[in-house]
Design a protein around this motif. Structure first.
Motif, mmCIF file in Angstrom:
data_model
loop_
_atom_site.group_PDB
_atom_site.id
_atom_site.type_symbol
_atom_site.label_atom_id
_atom_site.label_comp_id
_atom_site.label_asym_id
_atom_site.label_seq_id
_atom_site.Cartn_x
_atom_site.Cartn_y
_atom_site.Cartn_z
ATOM 1 N N VAL A 67 9.492 6.925 8.439
ATOM 2 C CA VAL A 67 9.548 8.310 8.352
ATOM 3 C C VAL A 67 10.174 8.652 9.698
ATOM 4 C CG1 VAL A 67 8.560 10.418 7.834
ATOM 5 C CG2 VAL A 67 7.577 8.662 6.666
ATOM 6 N N TYR A 68 11.355 9.785 9.252
ATOM 7 C CA TYR A 68 12.157 10.080 10.437
ATOM 8 C C TYR A 68 11.941 11.788 10.484
ATOM 9 C CZ TYR A 68 14.574 5.662 10.241
ATOM 10 O OH TYR A 68 14.532 4.235 10.260
ATOM 11 N N PRO A 69 11.081 12.185 11.366
ATOM 12 C CA PRO A 69 11.127 13.599 11.536
ATOM 13 C C PRO A 69 12.452 14.197 11.858
ATOM 14 C CG PRO A 69 9.658 12.485 12.856
ATOM 15 C CD PRO A 69 10.398 11.528 12.669
ATOM 16 N N MET A 70 12.672 15.270 11.371
ATOM 17 C CA MET A 70 13.761 16.182 11.219
ATOM 18 C C MET A 70 13.378 17.489 11.529
ATOM 19 S SD MET A 70 16.159 13.911 8.606
ATOM 20 C CE MET A 70 16.758 15.261 7.861
ATOM 21 N N SER A 71 14.204 18.463 12.024
ATOM 22 C CA SER A 71 13.961 19.743 12.249
ATOM 23 C C SER A 71 13.859 20.690 10.920
ATOM 24 C CB SER A 71 15.014 20.561 13.228
ATOM 25 O OG SER A 71 14.627 22.099 13.375
ATOM 26 N N GLY A 72 12.749 20.806 10.403
ATOM 27 C CA GLY A 72 12.665 21.643 8.951
ATOM 28 C C GLY A 72 12.481 20.771 7.817
ATOM 29 N N SER A 73 12.339 19.131 7.953
ATOM 30 C CA SER A 73 12.104 18.309 6.931
ATOM 31 C C SER A 73 11.943 16.886 7.559
ATOM 32 C CB SER A 73 13.427 18.218 6.222
ATOM 33 O OG SER A 73 14.450 17.671 6.730
ATOM 34 N N PHE A 74 11.877 16.210 6.881
ATOM 35 C CA PHE A 74 11.535 14.642 7.177
ATOM 36 C C PHE A 74 12.125 13.872 6.059
ATOM 37 C CE2 PHE A 74 7.973 15.502 4.728
ATOM 38 C CZ PHE A 74 7.522 14.170 4.045
ATOM 39 N N SER A 75 12.833 12.670 6.772
ATOM 40 C CA SER A 75 13.515 11.783 5.987
ATOM 41 C C SER A 75 12.391 10.293 5.636
ATOM 42 C CB SER A 75 14.611 11.226 6.302
ATOM 43 O OG SER A 75 15.531 12.277 6.039
ATOM 44 N N ALA A 76 12.805 9.520 4.660
ATOM 45 C CA ALA A 76 11.715 8.535 4.471
ATOM 46 C C ALA A 76 12.673 7.377 3.955
ATOM 47 C CB ALA A 76 10.742 8.431 3.301
ATOM 48 N N LEU A 77 12.705 6.159 4.684
ATOM 49 C CA LEU A 77 13.309 4.994 4.293
ATOM 50 C C LEU A 77 12.527 3.935 3.597
ATOM 51 C CD1 LEU A 77 16.274 3.526 4.633
ATOM 52 C CD2 LEU A 77 15.023 2.367 6.735
ATOM 53 N N VAL A 78 13.032 3.530 2.339
ATOM 54 C CA VAL A 78 12.124 2.690 1.770
ATOM 55 C C VAL A 78 13.007 1.554 1.288
ATOM 56 C CG1 VAL A 78 10.773 2.486 -0.398
ATOM 57 C CG2 VAL A 78 10.775 4.744 0.573
ATOM 58 N N SER A 79 12.760 0.517 1.401
ATOM 59 C CA SER A 79 13.555 -0.817 1.055
ATOM 60 C C SER A 79 12.846 -1.219 -0.421
ATOM 61 C CB SER A 79 13.497 -1.945 1.902
ATOM 62 O OG SER A 79 11.959 -2.468 2.216
ATOM 63 N N LEU A 80 13.887 -1.583 -1.369
ATOM 64 C CA LEU A 80 13.444 -2.191 -2.438
ATOM 65 C C LEU A 80 13.925 -3.490 -2.643
ATOM 66 C CD1 LEU A 80 14.134 1.232 -4.757
ATOM 67 C CD2 LEU A 80 11.882 0.008 -3.812
ATOM 68 N N GLY A 81 13.272 -4.505 -2.620
ATOM 69 C CA GLY A 81 13.792 -5.936 -2.925
ATOM 70 C C GLY A 81 13.952 -6.265 -4.403
ATOM 71 N N PRO A 82 14.214 -7.697 -4.252
ATOM 72 C CA PRO A 82 14.173 -8.180 -5.739
ATOM 73 C C PRO A 82 13.087 -7.849 -6.722
ATOM 74 C CG PRO A 82 15.158 -9.654 -4.059
ATOM 75 C CD PRO A 82 14.639 -8.590 -3.284
ATOM 76 N N ARG A 83 11.962 -8.039 -6.001
ATOM 77 C CA ARG A 83 10.629 -7.909 -6.845
ATOM 78 C C ARG A 83 10.591 -6.432 -7.328
ATOM 79 N NH1 ARG A 83 5.534 -6.167 -5.297
ATOM 80 N NH2 ARG A 83 5.924 -5.820 -3.213
ATOM 81 N N GLU A 84 10.976 -5.445 -6.443
ATOM 82 C CA GLU A 84 11.036 -4.107 -6.800
ATOM 83 C C GLU A 84 12.063 -3.439 -7.964
ATOM 84 O OE1 GLU A 84 8.873 -5.054 -3.164
ATOM 85 O OE2 GLU A 84 10.860 -4.708 -3.641
ATOM 86 N N THR A 85 13.210 -4.319 -7.819
ATOM 87 C CA THR A 85 14.394 -3.651 -8.405
ATOM 88 C C THR A 85 14.285 -3.349 -9.755
ATOM 89 O OG1 THR A 85 15.656 -4.592 -6.625
ATOM 90 C CG2 THR A 85 16.927 -4.102 -8.795
ATOM 91 N N GLU A 86 13.596 -4.278 -10.695
ATOM 92 C CA GLU A 86 13.398 -4.119 -11.952
ATOM 93 C C GLU A 86 12.705 -2.856 -12.225
ATOM 94 O OE1 GLU A 86 11.428 -6.214 -15.840
ATOM 95 O OE2 GLU A 86 12.133 -7.366 -14.288
ATOM 96 N N GLY A 87 11.714 -2.402 -11.531
ATOM 97 C CA GLY A 87 10.860 -1.434 -11.684
ATOM 98 C C GLY A 87 11.516 -0.260 -11.212
#
Length: 140
Positions: A67-87
Motif C-alpha cells: 500500500v502506497y500512501p498518497m495525499s487524499g487517497s492510497f494505492s494498493a499493488l496486488v500481484s496476480l500469478g498463474p494460480r490467481e489468473t483464472e479466478g
C-alpha cells in the motif's frame, strides 16, 4: 505534516492517516486486521514511480499487497500469478470499470500481473478485497 520521502523517520500511523485523509483508509486497515490478522509493515522504496514509505501486508509468508500512501487517497499493488489468473478473469465482470481497465492494461510479466489500484471509492476498495481473496482466503 508527514513527509513520506523522509527515509530517516519511520511513518507514524496517525500522521499517515492524516496524510491519506480518507474514510476508506480506516476501513481498509480494519478489514486487513479482521480478515487476515495482517498488520502493515513499513518499508521504504526508492522506486521512481512511487518513491517513499509504503506498507507491505503479508500473511503466512505470502505477500498480499503493498500500500502506497498518497495525499487524499492510497494505492494498493496486488500481484496476480498463474494460480490467481483464472479466478481474476471470472471475477472481472463483477468489478468496477476502473479495475477492469487496470487489469486489461496490465501486461503479464513472467506470468504475473501487477495491478496498481488507486483506492478512491468504496467500490474500488471492494474490488481490492475481492482480488486479495484470490491471493489468500480471508477469515470468515
Amino acid at each position: 505534516m508527514w513527509d513520506k520521502l523522509d527515509q530517516s523517520v519511520k511513518p507514524d500511523p496517525r500522521k499517515v492517516a492524516e496524510y491519506i485523509n480518507t474514510p476508506l483508509w480506516p476501513r481498509f486497515l480494519a478489514y486487513m486486521e479482521d480478515k487476515y490478522q495482517a498488520r502493515p509493515e513499513p518499508s521504504y522504496s526508492r522506486c521512481s514511480m512511487l518513491a517513499g514509505w509504503n506498507y507491505k501486508y503479508k500473511k503466512a509468508g505470502l505477500a498480499l499487497c503493498t500500500v502506497y500512501p498518497m495525499s487524499g487517497s492510497f494505492s494498493a499493488l496486488v500481484s496476480l500469478g498463474p494460480r490467481e489468473t483464472e479466478g481474476a478473469e471470472a471475477l472481472m465482470p463483477a468489478l468496477s470499470a476502473y479495475t477492469q481497465a487496470t487489469y486489461a492494461a496490465s501486461e503479464p510479466s513472467r506470468g504475473i500481473r501487477w495491478l496498481l489500484l488507486e483506492i478512491t471509492s468504496a467500490e474500488i476498495l471492494d474490488d481490492l478485497t475481492s482480488l486479495l481473496a484470490l491471493r489468500r482466503s480471508p477469515k470468515k
